[in-house]
Scaffold this motif. Structure first.
Motif, PDB file in Angstrom:
ATOM      1  N   ALA A   1       0.858  -1.178   0.000  1.00 48.43           N
ATOM      2  CA  ALA A   1       0.000   0.000   0.000  1.00 48.43           C
ATOM      3  C   ALA A   1       0.895   1.229   0.000  1.00 48.43           C
ATOM      4  O   ALA A   1       2.078   1.151   0.347  1.00 48.43           O
ATOM      5  CB  ALA A   1      -0.911   0.010   1.227  1.00 48.43           C
ATOM      6  N   ALA A   2       0.344   2.360  -0.407  1.00 50.16           N
ATOM      7  CA  ALA A   2       1.086   3.618  -0.335  1.00 50.16           C
ATOM      8  C   ALA A   2       1.104   4.089   1.115  1.00 50.16           C
ATOM      9  O   ALA A   2       0.084   4.057   1.803  1.00 50.16           O
ATOM     10  CB  ALA A   2       0.448   4.665  -1.229  1.00 50.16           C
ATOM     11  N   LEU A   3       2.265   4.523   1.581  1.00 52.88           N
ATOM     12  CA  LEU A   3       2.451   4.987   2.957  1.00 52.88           C
ATOM     13  C   LEU A   3       2.695   6.489   2.934  1.00 52.88           C
ATOM     14  O   LEU A   3       3.718   6.957   2.420  1.00 52.88           O
ATOM     15  CB  LEU A   3       3.631   4.258   3.600  1.00 52.88           C
ATOM     16  CG  LEU A   3       4.008   4.664   5.021  1.00 52.88           C
ATOM     17  CD1 LEU A   3       2.853   4.361   5.986  1.00 52.88           C
ATOM     18  CD2 LEU A   3       5.275   3.927   5.459  1.00 52.88           C
ATOM     19  N   PHE A   4       1.749   7.251   3.463  1.00 51.25           N
ATOM     20  CA  PHE A   4       1.813   8.715   3.469  1.00 51.25           C
ATOM     21  C   PHE A   4       2.359   9.188   4.812  1.00 51.25           C
ATOM     22  O   PHE A   4       1.869   8.775   5.863  1.00 51.25           O
ATOM     23  CB  PHE A   4       0.424   9.300   3.224  1.00 51.25           C
ATOM     24  CG  PHE A   4      -0.116   9.018   1.840  1.00 51.25           C
ATOM     25  CD1 PHE A   4      -0.118  10.003   0.864  1.00 51.25           C
ATOM     26  CD2 PHE A   4      -0.621   7.769   1.510  1.00 51.25           C
ATOM     27  CE1 PHE A   4      -0.608   9.752  -0.415  1.00 51.25           C
ATOM     28  CE2 PHE A   4      -1.121   7.500   0.243  1.00 51.25           C
ATOM     29  CZ  PHE A   4      -1.112   8.493  -0.722  1.00 51.25           C
ATOM     30  N   ASP A   5       3.350  10.097   4.764  1.00 51.04           N
ATOM     31  CA  ASP A   5       4.073  10.482   5.980  1.00 51.04           C
ATOM     32  C   ASP A   5       3.413  11.588   6.793  1.00 51.04           C
ATOM     33  O   ASP A   5       3.888  11.954   7.866  1.00 51.04           O
ATOM     34  CB  ASP A   5       5.510  10.882   5.645  1.00 51.04           C
ATOM     35  CG  ASP A   5       5.616  12.119   4.750  1.00 51.04           C
ATOM     36  OD1 ASP A   5       4.585  12.789   4.507  1.00 51.04           O
ATOM     37  OD2 ASP A   5       6.738  12.411   4.293  1.00 51.04           O
ATOM     38  N   GLY A   6       2.335  12.179   6.301  1.00 47.82           N
ATOM     39  CA  GLY A   6       1.646  13.218   7.050  1.00 47.82           C
ATOM     40  C   GLY A   6       2.274  14.585   6.940  1.00 47.82           C
ATOM     41  O   GLY A   6       1.822  15.533   7.602  1.00 47.82           O
ATOM     42  N   THR A   7       3.290  14.732   6.103  1.00 49.60           N
ATOM     43  CA  THR A   7       3.958  16.035   5.967  1.00 49.60           C
ATOM     44  C   THR A   7       4.048  16.517   4.519  1.00 49.60           C
ATOM     45  O   THR A   7       3.676  17.643   4.217  1.00 49.60           O
ATOM     46  CB  THR A   7       5.369  16.012   6.578  1.00 49.60           C
ATOM     47  OG1 THR A   7       6.133  14.970   5.956  1.00 49.60           O
ATOM     48  CG2 THR A   7       5.307  15.754   8.075  1.00 49.60           C
ATOM     49  N   THR A   8       4.527  15.665   3.617  1.00 49.13           N
ATOM     50  CA  THR A   8       4.691  16.103   2.223  1.00 49.13           C
ATOM     51  C   THR A   8       4.157  15.115   1.193  1.00 49.13           C
ATOM     52  O   THR A   8       4.029  15.468   0.025  1.00 49.13           O
ATOM     53  CB  THR A   8       6.178  16.370   1.896  1.00 49.13           C
ATOM     54  OG1 THR A   8       6.920  15.162   2.102  1.00 49.13           O
ATOM     55  CG2 THR A   8       6.746  17.475   2.777  1.00 49.13           C
ATOM     56  N   ASP A   9       3.873  13.883   1.578  1.00 54.09           N
ATOM     57  CA  ASP A   9       3.468  12.870   0.594  1.00 54.09           C
ATOM     58  C   ASP A   9       2.083  13.161   0.024  1.00 54.09           C
ATOM     59  O   ASP A   9       1.148  13.489   0.759  1.00 54.09           O
ATOM     60  CB  ASP A   9       3.446  11.477   1.233  1.00 54.09           C
ATOM     61  CG  ASP A   9       4.843  10.938   1.496  1.00 54.09           C
ATOM     62  OD1 ASP A   9       5.792  11.388   0.826  1.00 54.09           O
ATOM     63  OD2 ASP A   9       4.979  10.056   2.360  1.00 54.09           O
ATOM     64  N   ARG A  10       1.972  12.998  -1.283  1.00 55.57           N
ATOM     65  CA  ARG A  10       0.695  13.132  -1.970  1.00 55.57           C
ATOM     66  C   ARG A  10       0.780  12.416  -3.309  1.00 55.57           C
ATOM     67  O   ARG A  10       1.871  12.166  -3.824  1.00 55.57           O
ATOM     68  CB  ARG A  10       0.326  14.594  -2.197  1.00 55.57           C
ATOM     69  CG  ARG A  10       1.164  15.284  -3.277  1.00 55.57           C
ATOM     70  CD  ARG A  10       0.701  16.702  -3.563  1.00 55.57           C
ATOM     71  NE  ARG A  10       0.925  17.576  -2.437  1.00 55.57           N
ATOM     72  CZ  ARG A  10       0.040  18.472  -1.992  1.00 55.57           C
ATOM     73  NH1 ARG A  10      -1.123  18.593  -2.601  1.00 55.57           N
ATOM     74  NH2 ARG A  10       0.306  19.234  -0.960  1.00 55.57           N
TER      75      ARG A  10
END
Length: 199
Positions: free
Chosen positions: A41-50
């Motif tokens: 799955a895609a793991l979004f870091d909560g700061t810059t990932d999109r």
């Protein structure tokens, strides 16, 4: 009827559009484990990932919307965007854990929310937002209706340039960022013949 205009599965690197409409995504979230052992799955870091999807003719036309996502949230803190079309619609999780969605029409946002604390932390859920051409809205989680309402705003606007469609982020900047994993995203719009889809 609704027409599938975007289908991303993040069980492998990249954001290829499986709908055949060419709405491929751009961005490089990390990699995490999916719902099943050995899947991704895609793991979004909560700061810059999109994941950014440029507006295409299928995305810029107005009409009803259905968004289906399979997600796993790590923390609340503030509003976390799941998917947002610039000046069109938004779906996310509020800082209190409520699932919320809204539509932009007539220079303002209007929407619905579930009860606080609905979206669990660290567990996979499937969320759906439906907005029909005549303004009916519904939110479901794992197939259960959790909020509904009537906006009376008419068909949702198409997604606009310059910020397009964003998955895991507020389109305008690095705010309201998703922290957690997303496995699948499906986006539907009202078919060009204008037939309405049921909730």
């Amino acid at each position: 009827m609704f027409e599938l205009v975007l289908h991303h599965r993040y069980d492998r690197p990249g954001a290829e559009d499986l709908s055949g409409r060419g709405n491929h995504g751009y961005g490089a979230p990390g990699r995490g484990e999916g719902r099943e052992a050995g899947t991704g799955a895609a793991l979004f870091d909560g700061t810059t990932d999109r994941v950014f999807v440029p507006p295409s003719p299928a995305l810029t036309r107005s009409g009803g919307i259905r968004a289906d996502l399979t997600v796993n949230l790590e923390e609340y803190v503030h509003r976390r965007t799941l998917i947002e079309g610039y000046l069109s619609f938004a779906l996310g999780v509020e800082g209190d854990g409520a699932l919320g969605a809204s539509i932009y029409q007539n220079m303002e946002w209007g929407g619905i929310q579930s009860r606080p604390g609905l979206v669990p932390l660290g567990r996979w859920v499937h969320v759906t937002f439906v907005y029909t051409d005549d303004g009916a809205m519904a939110l479901t989680m794992d197939g259960e209706l959790v909020a509904e309402g009537y906006g009376g705003l008419g068909p949702a606007q198409g997604i606009h340039w310059p910020f397009g469609l964003n998955i895991g982020a507020w389109p305008d900047g690095d705010q309201r960022m998703w922290k957690g994993r997303i496995e699948e995203v499906m986006l539907w719009r009202t078919a060009p013949n204008g037939t309405k889809a049921p909730l």
